[in-house]
Design a protein around this motif. Structure first.
Motif, PDB file in Angstrom:
ATOM      1  N   ASP A  57       0.880  -1.297  -0.109  1.00 35.87           N
ATOM      2  CA  ASP A  57       0.042  -0.052   0.067  1.00 35.87           C
ATOM      3  C   ASP A  57       0.952   1.249   0.112  1.00 35.87           C
ATOM      4  OD1 ASP A  57      -1.912   1.808   0.370  1.00 35.87           O
ATOM      5  OD2 ASP A  57      -2.988   0.836   2.079  1.00 35.87           O
ATOM      6  N   ASP A  58       1.148   1.938  -1.143  1.00 35.72           N
ATOM      7  CA  ASP A  58       1.760   3.146  -1.406  1.00 35.72           C
ATOM      8  C   ASP A  58       1.262   4.259  -1.519  1.00 35.72           C
ATOM      9  OD1 ASP A  58       4.690   3.599  -1.834  1.00 35.72           O
ATOM     10  OD2 ASP A  58       3.959   4.398  -4.127  1.00 35.72           O
ATOM     11  N   ALA A  59       0.247   4.353  -0.177  1.00 33.23           N
ATOM     12  CA  ALA A  59      -0.733   5.579  -0.503  1.00 33.23           C
ATOM     13  C   ALA A  59      -0.032   6.875  -0.178  1.00 33.23           C
ATOM     14  CB  ALA A  59      -1.649   5.293   0.851  1.00 33.23           C
ATOM     15  N   TYR A  60       1.154   6.913   0.523  1.00 32.06           N
ATOM     16  CA  TYR A  60       1.844   8.390   0.689  1.00 32.06           C
ATOM     17  C   TYR A  60       3.049   8.305  -0.099  1.00 32.06           C
ATOM     18  CZ  TYR A  60      -1.645   8.312   4.665  1.00 32.06           C
ATOM     19  OH  TYR A  60      -2.764   8.194   5.590  1.00 32.06           O
ATOM     20  N   GLY A  61       3.343   7.308  -0.925  1.00 30.08           N
ATOM     21  CA  GLY A  61       4.710   7.185  -1.442  1.00 30.08           C
ATOM     22  C   GLY A  61       5.050   8.367  -2.521  1.00 30.08           C
ATOM     23  N   LEU A  62       4.184   9.075  -2.931  1.00 29.55           N
ATOM     24  CA  LEU A  62       4.489  10.163  -3.647  1.00 29.55           C
ATOM     25  C   LEU A  62       4.667  11.443  -2.829  1.00 29.55           C
ATOM     26  CD1 LEU A  62       1.278   9.866  -6.199  1.00 29.55           C
ATOM     27  CD2 LEU A  62       3.634   9.869  -6.717  1.00 29.55           C
TER      28      LEU A  62
ATOM     29  N   ILE B 205      -3.052  14.522  -3.856  1.00 31.52           N
ATOM     30  CA  ILE B 205      -3.683  15.978  -4.751  1.00 31.52           C
ATOM     31  C   ILE B 205      -4.544  16.367  -4.174  1.00 31.52           C
ATOM     32  CG2 ILE B 205      -4.412  16.390  -6.939  1.00 31.52           C
ATOM     33  CD1 ILE B 205      -2.561  14.447  -8.042  1.00 31.52           C
ATOM     34  N   ALA B 206      -5.577  15.489  -4.004  1.00 36.53           N
ATOM     35  CA  ALA B 206      -7.176  16.043  -3.280  1.00 36.53           C
ATOM     36  C   ALA B 206      -7.949  14.771  -2.656  1.00 36.53           C
ATOM     37  CB  ALA B 206      -7.787  16.782  -4.302  1.00 36.53           C
ATOM     38  N   PRO B 207      -8.342  15.026  -1.424  1.00 33.98           N
ATOM     39  CA  PRO B 207      -9.085  13.845  -1.013  1.00 33.98           C
ATOM     40  C   PRO B 207     -10.237  13.433  -1.719  1.00 33.98           C
ATOM     41  CG  PRO B 207      -8.671  15.471   0.763  1.00 33.98           C
ATOM     42  CD  PRO B 207      -8.289  16.035  -0.531  1.00 33.98           C
ATOM     43  N   ALA B 208     -10.912  14.162  -2.615  1.00 34.11           N
ATOM     44  CA  ALA B 208     -12.115  13.819  -3.412  1.00 34.11           C
ATOM     45  C   ALA B 208     -11.627  13.071  -4.721  1.00 34.11           C
ATOM     46  CB  ALA B 208     -13.048  15.046  -3.575  1.00 34.11           C
ATOM     47  N   LEU B 209     -10.450  13.142  -4.946  1.00 37.09           N
ATOM     48  CA  LEU B 209      -9.964  12.638  -6.375  1.00 37.09           C
ATOM     49  C   LEU B 209      -9.930  11.077  -5.988  1.00 37.09           C
ATOM     50  CD1 LEU B 209      -8.983  13.599  -8.986  1.00 37.09           C
ATOM     51  CD2 LEU B 209      -6.776  13.723  -8.192  1.00 37.09           C
TER      52      LEU B 209
ATOM     53  N   LEU C 221      -2.631  16.167  10.665  1.00 35.78           N
ATOM     54  CA  LEU C 221      -2.182  17.749  10.560  1.00 35.78           C
ATOM     55  C   LEU C 221      -2.843  18.176   9.307  1.00 35.78           C
ATOM     56  CD1 LEU C 221       1.594  17.357  11.470  1.00 35.78           C
ATOM     57  CD2 LEU C 221      -0.333  17.860  12.735  1.00 35.78           C
ATOM     58  N   GLY C 222      -3.262  17.222   8.394  1.00 35.45           N
ATOM     59  CA  GLY C 222      -3.633  17.639   7.123  1.00 35.45           C
ATOM     60  C   GLY C 222      -5.165  18.305   7.057  1.00 35.45           C
ATOM     61  N   ALA C 223      -5.905  17.953   8.248  1.00 36.98           N
ATOM     62  CA  ALA C 223      -7.372  18.041   8.243  1.00 36.98           C
ATOM     63  C   ALA C 223      -7.629  19.664   8.516  1.00 36.98           C
ATOM     64  CB  ALA C 223      -8.049  17.396   9.329  1.00 36.98           C
ATOM     65  N   ALA C 224      -6.661  20.477   9.204  1.00 37.04           N
ATOM     66  CA  ALA C 224      -6.994  21.821   9.366  1.00 37.04           C
ATOM     67  C   ALA C 224      -7.136  22.612   8.008  1.00 37.04           C
ATOM     68  CB  ALA C 224      -5.970  22.219  10.292  1.00 37.04           C
ATOM     69  N   ARG C 225      -7.790  23.634   7.988  1.00 36.06           N
ATOM     70  CA  ARG C 225      -7.977  24.482   6.539  1.00 36.06           C
ATOM     71  C   ARG C 225      -6.788  25.145   6.186  1.00 36.06           C
ATOM     72  NH1 ARG C 225     -13.968  26.800   7.637  1.00 36.06           N
ATOM     73  NH2 ARG C 225     -12.797  26.680   9.908  1.00 36.06           N
ATOM     74  N   ASN C 226      -5.926  25.696   7.338  1.00 33.97           N
ATOM     75  CA  ASN C 226      -4.900  26.585   7.275  1.00 33.97           C
ATOM     76  C   ASN C 226      -3.822  26.242   8.432  1.00 33.97           C
ATOM     77  OD1 ASN C 226      -6.084  28.523   9.162  1.00 33.97           O
ATOM     78  ND2 ASN C 226      -7.610  28.965   7.679  1.00 33.97           N
ATOM     79  N   ARG C 227      -2.793  26.776   8.578  1.00 32.41           N
ATOM     80  CA  ARG C 227      -1.869  26.653   9.656  1.00 32.41           C
ATOM     81  C   ARG C 227      -2.423  27.503  10.819  1.00 32.41           C
ATOM     82  NH1 ARG C 227       4.319  27.218   6.880  1.00 32.41           N
ATOM     83  NH2 ARG C 227       3.666  25.949   5.058  1.00 32.41           N
ATOM     84  N   ALA C 228      -3.107  28.699  10.698  1.00 32.37           N
ATOM     85  CA  ALA C 228      -3.719  29.308  11.936  1.00 32.37           C
ATOM     86  C   ALA C 228      -4.520  28.226  12.823  1.00 32.37           C
ATOM     87  CB  ALA C 228      -4.436  30.394  11.375  1.00 32.37           C
ATOM     88  N   GLU C 229      -5.483  27.797  11.785  1.00 26.34           N
ATOM     89  CA  GLU C 229      -6.508  26.780  12.339  1.00 26.34           C
ATOM     90  C   GLU C 229      -5.691  25.369  13.006  1.00 26.34           C
ATOM     91  OE1 GLU C 229     -10.464  25.693  10.533  1.00 26.34           O
ATOM     92  OE2 GLU C 229      -9.527  23.606  10.189  1.00 26.34           O
ATOM     93  N   LEU C 230      -4.676  25.262  12.460  1.00 26.64           N
ATOM     94  CA  LEU C 230      -3.922  23.928  12.974  1.00 26.64           C
ATOM     95  C   LEU C 230      -3.143  24.398  14.281  1.00 26.64           C
ATOM     96  CD1 LEU C 230      -2.543  21.005  12.713  1.00 26.64           C
ATOM     97  CD2 LEU C 230      -0.710  22.248  11.247  1.00 26.64           C
TER      98      LEU C 230
END
Length: 308
Positions: A121-126, A152-156, A278-287
């Motif tokens: 499972d190379d889900a994060y290999g890129l 690239i994008a979660p909905a892709l 860490l990727g769920a936050a919309r921006n770094r301020a929210e994170l």
């Protein structure tokens, strides 16, 4: 990008609408109810769900901070004669461990010697191109799954499966057609255009750079707190305080994207740890605000209230 989605092997490539569909079809193809598949001791919940649905038994193999232990894997292969071995060797979910070149070589030999099949499972290999897939070492014994939703994008919902040979490719295409027919043609056409024109590589580079920035932010915010992470990972693996079973629930109530260790445990006692996205936050301020809540929860006294 092409190293992970090898167009040179188009006769062994099948396009799926997501990794979960790949895993379900692979388990259905390779194993029968009661058969054994080996995984890391902690693994992706999606493979657990697929195995439970199909009646396939998962057995976890010991890990350390560097990932699965080759000696433990070899021993488990001798003991259980598994139908397949499922691994996430790059930016492991949930621990972020990435196998060294030496461990990858050892695992390739184990797969060959055991006459079994590797599901890689190379889900994060890129996100980490320095790590070459194990499939490159044992292509005749590996199904390599790569998705674009993490980079690239979660909905892709486009994922690629490279099979060991042409016959396996035909079998997997038949399984795909029997379940979901095909991925959305328009989405596949869009992704193909992006790959061929270099757009996908530019998006992935931007996302990788953002992941690095967020990991640096987390390193500063969580100074003095035990966790595992990698510079380009979208998540980290947080050690929770002993005697604090309430921490994960408290974080969830406060809207933080965390998953407790029991969701990833294959067998045995779950670790007192949690995967923090860490990727769920919309921006770094929210994170930054989310990390402030996280640190506060880790340092607050245990909640001793009971419902009676």
């Amino acid at each position: 990008m092409r190293a992970r989605v090898p167009h040179a092997h188009a006769d062994r490539l099948v396009i799926f609408p997501g990794t979960q569909t790949i895993l379900f079809n692979l388990l259905a193809h390779l194993a029968r109810p009661g058969d054994i598949v080996l995984t890391e001791a902690l693994t992706f919940p999606g493979i657990k769900a697929a195995a439970a649905r199909l009646g396939v038994k998962l057995i976890g193999v010991a890990m350390d901070d560097g990932g699965i232990l080759p000696d433990a894997l070899a021993k488990a292969c001798r003991a259980h004669r598994p139908k397949a071995v499922y691994l996430i060797p790059t930016l492991h979910n949930p621990t972020t461990a990435t196998l060294s070149a030496e461990r990858r070589s050892a695992i390739a030999k184990i797969i060959s010697d055991a006459d079994t099949i590797l599901i890689e499972d190379d889900a994060y290999g890129l996100l980490d191109r320095s790590a070459s897939p194990i499939a490159n070492l044992v292509p005749e014994g590996t199904y390599l799954a790569t998705t674009l939703s993490k980079c690239i994008a979660p909905a892709l919902r486009v994922a690629y499966l490279v099979t060991p040979d042409n016959a396996a490719q035909r079998d997997m295409r038949a399984g795909l057609q029997a379940t979901v027919q095909m991925p959305a043609p328009l989405m596949v056409a869009l992704v193909t255009h992006w790959i061929e024109n270099g757009i996908a590589d530019r998006i992935i580079t931007a996302i990788r750079n953002e992941a690095v920035g967020r990991q640096q932010l987390a390193q500063r915010a969580l100074k003095g707190i035990q966790f595992l992470a990698k510079p380009v990972a979208h998540h980290l693996w947080l050690r929770l305080p002993d005697g604090r079973p309430d921490v994960a629930a408290h974080l969830l109530r406060n809207g933080l994207a965390v998953v407790a260790g029991d969701a990833f445990t294959v067998d045995g006692t779950p670790p007192h740890a949690a995967r923090v996205s860490l990727g769920a936050a919309r921006n770094r301020a929210e994170l930054t605000e989310a990390l402030r809540i996280l640190v506060g929860a880790l340092h607050r006294p245990a909640d001793t209230r009971q419902i009676v």
